[in-house]
Scaffold this active site. Structure first.
Site, PDB file in Angstrom:
ATOM      1  N   ASP A  36     -79.088  72.342 -43.960  1.00 20.75           N
ATOM      2  CA  ASP A  36     -77.837  71.875 -44.560  1.00 20.75           C
ATOM      3  C   ASP A  36     -78.090  70.816 -45.630  1.00 20.75           C
ATOM      4  O   ASP A  36     -79.127  70.164 -45.632  1.00 20.75           O
ATOM      5  CB  ASP A  36     -76.956  71.236 -43.479  1.00 20.75           C
ATOM      6  CG  ASP A  36     -76.176  72.267 -42.686  1.00 20.75           C
ATOM      7  OD1 ASP A  36     -76.170  73.446 -43.092  1.00 20.75           O
ATOM      8  OD2 ASP A  36     -75.586  71.889 -41.669  1.00 20.75           O
ATOM      9  N   LYS A  57     -73.771  72.664 -47.637  1.00 22.10           N
ATOM     10  CA  LYS A  57     -72.706  72.405 -48.599  1.00 22.10           C
ATOM     11  C   LYS A  57     -72.247  70.970 -48.517  1.00 22.10           C
ATOM     12  O   LYS A  57     -72.286  70.345 -47.479  1.00 22.10           O
ATOM     13  CB  LYS A  57     -71.539  73.330 -48.338  1.00 22.10           C
ATOM     14  CG  LYS A  57     -71.050  73.270 -46.911  1.00 22.10           C
ATOM     15  CD  LYS A  57     -69.964  74.277 -46.713  1.00 22.10           C
ATOM     16  CE  LYS A  57     -69.796  74.590 -45.247  1.00 22.10           C
ATOM     17  NZ  LYS A  57     -68.924  75.688 -44.986  1.00 22.10           N
ATOM     18  N   MET A 170     -65.201  63.986 -41.917  1.00 25.94           N
ATOM     19  CA  MET A 170     -64.776  64.705 -43.130  1.00 25.94           C
ATOM     20  C   MET A 170     -63.393  64.227 -43.598  1.00 25.94           C
ATOM     21  O   MET A 170     -62.581  65.032 -44.038  1.00 25.94           O
ATOM     22  CB  MET A 170     -64.745  66.219 -42.893  1.00 25.94           C
ATOM     23  CG  MET A 170     -66.122  66.808 -42.662  1.00 25.94           C
ATOM     24  SD  MET A 170     -66.096  68.584 -42.321  1.00 25.94           S
ATOM     25  CE  MET A 170     -65.927  68.593 -40.542  1.00 25.94           C
TER      26      MET A 170
HETATM   27  N1  SAH Z   1     -72.559  67.938 -37.124  1.00 28.72           N
HETATM   28  C1  SAH Z   1     -72.397  66.712 -37.879  1.00 28.72           C
HETATM   29  C2  SAH Z   1     -71.063  66.663 -38.600  1.00 28.72           C
HETATM   30  C3  SAH Z   1     -70.969  67.658 -39.730  1.00 28.72           C
HETATM   31  S1  SAH Z   1     -69.480  67.545 -40.620  1.00 28.72           S
HETATM   32  C4  SAH Z   1     -72.590  65.515 -36.940  1.00 28.72           C
HETATM   33  O1  SAH Z   1     -72.712  65.717 -35.737  1.00 28.72           O
HETATM   34  O2  SAH Z   1     -72.630  64.380 -37.426  1.00 28.72           O
HETATM   35  C5  SAH Z   1     -69.932  66.439 -41.934  1.00 28.72           C
HETATM   36  C6  SAH Z   1     -69.301  65.085 -41.686  1.00 28.72           C
HETATM   37  O3  SAH Z   1     -70.109  64.323 -40.790  1.00 28.72           O
HETATM   38  C7  SAH Z   1     -69.185  64.201 -42.904  1.00 28.72           C
HETATM   39  O4  SAH Z   1     -68.058  64.529 -43.698  1.00 28.72           O
HETATM   40  C8  SAH Z   1     -69.035  62.850 -42.259  1.00 28.72           C
HETATM   41  O5  SAH Z   1     -67.740  62.664 -41.727  1.00 28.72           O
HETATM   42  C9  SAH Z   1     -69.997  62.958 -41.096  1.00 28.72           C
HETATM   43  N2  SAH Z   1     -71.353  62.454 -41.422  1.00 28.72           N
HETATM   44  C10 SAH Z   1     -72.483  63.162 -41.534  1.00 28.72           C
HETATM   45  N3  SAH Z   1     -73.538  62.350 -41.787  1.00 28.72           N
HETATM   46  C11 SAH Z   1     -73.044  61.105 -41.839  1.00 28.72           C
HETATM   47  C12 SAH Z   1     -73.628  59.812 -42.070  1.00 28.72           C
HETATM   48  N4  SAH Z   1     -74.938  59.665 -42.295  1.00 28.72           N
HETATM   49  N5  SAH Z   1     -72.804  58.728 -42.064  1.00 28.72           N
HETATM   50  C13 SAH Z   1     -71.487  58.853 -41.845  1.00 28.72           C
HETATM   51  N6  SAH Z   1     -70.889  60.034 -41.611  1.00 28.72           N
HETATM   52  C14 SAH Z   1     -71.643  61.145 -41.613  1.00 28.72           C
END
Ligand code: SAH
Length: 251
Positions: A36, A57, A170
C-alpha cells in the site's frame, strides 16, 4: 504445481521498528510483495529477494482497483510460494482485508493474516493518553465517515455518539462536516478533540482543540494521514504541536 500461500501482513502505522517480528520474517522469505501507499520504504526493503509491486492509494490519487488486486494475489499464489500483501496499520481495520480473503478462499488459495499496530494505537501511545480510563471511558469506537463509490451512506455518527472515546480514520478531508454532524446530534461543542498527523513518523504533529474548532484544521495544509480522537479523556491531554502553528488561529 501446488499453489503458494498469501500472507496479509500489517505493516504498522509507519515507523519501520513498529513492524512485528513475524512480519519481518515473512518479508525476508517473500517472492513477491504487493504494498500500500502508506507503507514505509524501509519495510518494503526487507523483502530483499522479492518483486515489489505498488498497489496502494492515497485520497484522490491513482489506485489499483480492489478487484484487480484480488486477482493479482490469486495469480501470484499460482506462480510463487510466498506472496506478501502488505497493508498499512492492521489489515483487519479499514483495510479491505475481507475482500482479499474472500477472493483467496474462492480460489482455494492458502492464506494467513498477520496483525499490525493500527494507527489509532500508535497515535495514542505518542500522545500518552489512554483510550480507556477508569471511571471516565470504558468504550472505544473506530469509525470512518468515508464511503466507497456506490456504497450506502454509513451512520458513523451514531457510533461516535454512543462511545466514550472515538477514533475517526480517513476523516481529515471532511473535518467541517464531521464536527457539524456531531454537534447537530447533540455532542457538546466543547468536546475535546486531538488530531494526530503522521503517527510514528518524522513529520508527526498533534493538535488539541475543541469540537467547535475542528473545521479550522482544514486551513492548515497538513500533509499525511491523520486520526481524530474525540472524547473526554482528551480534556487534560498534554499536546505540544500548537507551538508549531500560528497561535492566533486557535485563540
Ligand atoms: N489499516 C490501517 C488504516 C487504513 S485506512 C490501520 O490499521 O491503521 C487509512 C487511514 O489510517 C488514514 O486515513 C488515517 O486515518 C489512518 N492512518 C494511517 N497511518 C497513519 C499514521 N501514521 N498516522 C495517523 N493516521 C494514520
Amino acid at each position: 504445481m501446488p499453489s503458494g500461500k498469501v500472507y496479509l501482513v500489517g505493516a504498522g502505522p509507519g515507523a519501520p521498528d513498529l513492524l512485528t517480528l513475524r512480519a519481518a520474517a515473512l518479508l525476508k522469505q517473500a517472492d513477491i510483495v504487493f504494498y500500500d501507499a502508506l507503507v514505509h520504504a524501509d519495510i518494503i526493503a526487507l523483502a530483499a529477494h522479492a518483486a515489489h509491486i505498488a498497489v496502494g492509494k492515497r485520497c484522490g490519487k491513482q489506485s489499483t482497483a480492489q478487484r484487480f488486486i484480488n486477482k493479482r494475489l490469486v495469480d501470484a499464489a499460482r506462480k510463487h510460494m510466498h506472496v506478501v500483501r502488505l497493508k498499512g496499520g492492521d489489515p483487519m481495520l479499514f483495510g479491505r482485508a475481507h475482500e482479499e480473503i474472500a477472493a483467496l478462499k474462492a480460489a482455494g488459495i492458502d492464506f494467513e493474516v498477520v496483525p499490525g499496530v493500527t494507527s489509532a494505537l500508535a497515535a495514542s501511545a505518542e500522545i500518552a493518553v489512554s483510550l480507556t480510563q477508569r471511571g471516565l471511558a470504558r468504550s472505544v469506537t473506530f469509525v470512518t465517515p468515508r464511503v466507497g463509490e456506490g456504497e450506502q451512506p454509513n451512520d458513523w455518527a451514531r457510533a461516535v455518539m454512543s462511545a466514550d472515546t472515538a477514533v475517526v480514520y480517513m476523516g481529515l478531508g471532511q473535518v467541517a462536516s464531521i464536527a457539524a454532524t456531531l454537534i447537530e446530534r447533540g455532542m457538546p461543542p466543547s468536546k475535546p478533540v486531538v488530531v494526530v498527523v503522521n503517527a510514528s513518523l518524522a513529520g508527526r504533529c498533534e493538535l488539541k482543540l475543541k469540537l467547535r474548532d475542528l473545521h479550522r484544521v482544514s486551513e492548515l495544509a497538513m500533509d499525511g494521514p491523520a486520526v481524530i480522537f474525540i472524547g473526554d479523556v482528551y480534556s487534560e491531554a498534554s499536546v505540544k504541536a500548537l507551538e508549531a502553528f500560528p497561535q492566533a488561529r486557535y485563540a
